[in-house]
Write a protein that holds these residues in place. Structure first.
Motif, PDB file in Angstrom:
ATOM      1  N   LEU A 137       0.826  -1.207   0.000  1.00 24.81           N
ATOM      2  CA  LEU A 137       0.000   0.000   0.000  1.00 24.81           C
ATOM      3  C   LEU A 137       0.856   1.250   0.000  1.00 24.81           C
ATOM      4  CD1 LEU A 137      -2.926  -0.967   2.389  1.00 24.81           C
ATOM      5  CD2 LEU A 137      -3.013  -0.686  -0.103  1.00 24.81           C
ATOM      6  N   ARG A 138       1.982   1.194   0.679  1.00 19.88           N
ATOM      7  CA  ARG A 138       2.901   2.340   0.672  1.00 19.88           C
ATOM      8  C   ARG A 138       3.355   2.621  -0.761  1.00 19.88           C
ATOM      9  NH1 ARG A 138       7.274   0.565   3.467  1.00 19.88           N
ATOM     10  NH2 ARG A 138       5.914   0.231   5.242  1.00 19.88           N
ATOM     11  N   LEU A 177       1.856   1.606  -3.583  1.00 22.65           N
ATOM     12  CA  LEU A 177       0.699   1.998  -4.400  1.00 22.65           C
ATOM     13  C   LEU A 177       0.269   3.429  -4.112  1.00 22.65           C
ATOM     14  CD1 LEU A 177      -1.409  -1.299  -4.293  1.00 22.65           C
ATOM     15  CD2 LEU A 177      -0.167  -0.360  -6.262  1.00 22.65           C
ATOM     16  N   GLU A 178       0.410   3.845  -2.868  1.00 24.21           N
ATOM     17  CA  GLU A 178       0.069   5.223  -2.521  1.00 24.21           C
ATOM     18  C   GLU A 178       1.107   6.191  -3.093  1.00 24.21           C
ATOM     19  OE1 GLU A 178      -1.774   7.367   1.384  1.00 24.21           O
ATOM     20  OE2 GLU A 178       0.007   6.123   1.706  1.00 24.21           O
ATOM     21  N   GLU A 179       2.381   5.828  -3.006  1.00 25.37           N
ATOM     22  CA  GLU A 179       3.434   6.672  -3.583  1.00 25.37           C
ATOM     23  C   GLU A 179       3.287   6.785  -5.097  1.00 25.37           C
ATOM     24  OE1 GLU A 179       7.017   4.818  -2.196  1.00 25.37           O
ATOM     25  OE2 GLU A 179       6.768   5.587  -0.153  1.00 25.37           O
ATOM     26  N   SER A 180       2.745   5.733  -5.723  1.00 21.91           N
ATOM     27  CA  SER A 180       2.503   5.736  -7.170  1.00 21.91           C
ATOM     28  C   SER A 180       1.168   6.373  -7.524  1.00 21.91           C
ATOM     29  CB  SER A 180       2.533   4.306  -7.704  1.00 21.91           C
ATOM     30  OG  SER A 180       3.764   3.689  -7.424  1.00 21.91           O
ATOM     31  N   SER A 181       0.452   6.841  -6.522  1.00 21.07           N
ATOM     32  CA  SER A 181      -0.859   7.509  -6.674  1.00 21.07           C
ATOM     33  C   SER A 181      -1.939   6.586  -7.219  1.00 21.07           C
ATOM     34  CB  SER A 181      -0.731   8.749  -7.565  1.00 21.07           C
ATOM     35  OG  SER A 181       0.161   9.673  -6.987  1.00 21.07           O
ATOM     36  N   PHE A 182      -1.831   5.283  -6.956  1.00 23.93           N
ATOM     37  CA  PHE A 182      -2.867   4.329  -7.372  1.00 23.93           C
ATOM     38  C   PHE A 182      -3.966   4.173  -6.323  1.00 23.93           C
ATOM     39  CE2 PHE A 182       0.512   2.243 -10.137  1.00 23.93           C
ATOM     40  CZ  PHE A 182      -0.020   2.734 -11.305  1.00 23.93           C
ATOM     41  N   VAL A 183      -3.610   4.366  -5.053  1.00 24.25           N
ATOM     42  CA  VAL A 183      -4.590   4.229  -3.982  1.00 24.25           C
ATOM     43  C   VAL A 183      -4.497   5.419  -3.040  1.00 24.25           C
ATOM     44  CG1 VAL A 183      -4.562   1.688  -4.037  1.00 24.25           C
ATOM     45  CG2 VAL A 183      -3.106   2.921  -2.404  1.00 24.25           C
ATOM     46  N   ARG A 212      -8.242   1.906  12.307  1.00 17.53           N
ATOM     47  CA  ARG A 212      -8.458   1.254  11.016  1.00 17.53           C
ATOM     48  C   ARG A 212      -8.164   2.199   9.870  1.00 17.53           C
ATOM     49  NH1 ARG A 212     -14.286  -1.271  10.469  1.00 17.53           N
ATOM     50  NH2 ARG A 212     -13.674  -0.658   8.404  1.00 17.53           N
ATOM     51  N   GLN A 213      -7.609   1.636   8.803  1.00 24.36           N
ATOM     52  CA  GLN A 213      -7.387   2.413   7.587  1.00 24.36           C
ATOM     53  C   GLN A 213      -8.413   1.998   6.544  1.00 24.36           C
ATOM     54  OE1 GLN A 213      -3.419   1.914   6.108  1.00 24.36           O
ATOM     55  NE2 GLN A 213      -2.688   3.637   7.299  1.00 24.36           N
ATOM     56  N   ILE A 214      -8.926   2.972   5.838  1.00 26.99           N
ATOM     57  CA  ILE A 214      -9.829   2.728   4.720  1.00 26.99           C
ATOM     58  C   ILE A 214      -9.035   3.005   3.442  1.00 26.99           C
ATOM     59  CG2 ILE A 214     -11.966   3.435   3.591  1.00 26.99           C
ATOM     60  CD1 ILE A 214     -12.366   2.000   6.280  1.00 26.99           C
ATOM     61  N   ILE A 215      -9.081   2.039   2.528  1.00 28.95           N
ATOM     62  CA  ILE A 215      -8.313   2.147   1.282  1.00 28.95           C
ATOM     63  C   ILE A 215      -9.285   2.185   0.119  1.00 28.95           C
ATOM     64  CG2 ILE A 215      -6.592   1.016  -0.184  1.00 28.95           C
ATOM     65  CD1 ILE A 215      -6.576  -0.144   3.246  1.00 28.95           C
ATOM     66  N   ARG A 216      -8.982   3.055  -0.834  1.00 29.40           N
ATOM     67  CA  ARG A 216      -9.784   3.108  -2.064  1.00 29.40           C
ATOM     68  C   ARG A 216      -8.864   3.439  -3.228  1.00 29.40           C
ATOM     69  NH1 ARG A 216     -13.042   8.821  -2.206  1.00 29.40           N
ATOM     70  NH2 ARG A 216     -11.214  10.098  -1.911  1.00 29.40           N
TER      71      ARG A 216
END
Length: 144
Positions: A71-72, A74-80, A91-95
């Motif tokens: 997720l780190r 994917l987030e750095e790649s701006s996918f999530v 809790r973390q919510i992912i989209r």
């Protein structure tokens, strides 16, 4: 030949089937710079509005520590995008982000083309039967 086992090694057979299938999908994912595990996460999030990390890990069949690292990336790649759950800040919510959604949509014609090739190779009836039988097996083995 040994008489020790009466049944074929079903988990190994499923691994062989998975590998045969993934040989068709890997070039698509590789050209997009996405790993198989990342694709599973993106594909699941594409079908859901958002998920908490534990549910996403379970559905994507990824261990929680691996998902955290993924997720780190994917987030750095701006996918999530990740946000704290307002009801439970632990809790973390992912989209999917807009870029993540566009990426899945961009790859979907190539992914669907592979499915059409498979359907042509084995026939729509057998493909449908495989889906149904594997779903039934999972449900019965899990006892749901």
């Amino acid at each position: 030949m040994s008489n020790t086992f009466k049944h074929r090694n079903l988990p190994h057979l499923f691994l062989s089937a998975r590998e045969a299938l993934m040989l068709r999908f890997r070039p698509i994912l590789s050209s997009a710079g996405i790993t198989e595990q990342q694709w599973r996460v993106l594909r699941i999030l594409f079908d859901e509005k958002h998920l908490d990390a534990a549910t996403l890990a379970k559905r994507a069949q990824v261990l929680s520590p691996s998902l955290t690292r993924m997720l780190r990336v994917l987030e750095e790649s701006s996918f999530v995008e990740r946000h704290s759950d307002p009801q439970d800040l632990r809790r973390q919510i992912i989209r999917l982000s807009a870029l993540g959604r566009k990426t899945v949509i961009r790859l979907s014609p190539q992914i669907e083309a592979v499915y059409l090739e498979l359907e042509t190779a084995i026939g729509p009836r057998l493909l449908s039967s495989i889906y149904q039988n594997v779903d039934d097996m999972i449900q019965r083995v899990q006892g749901d």
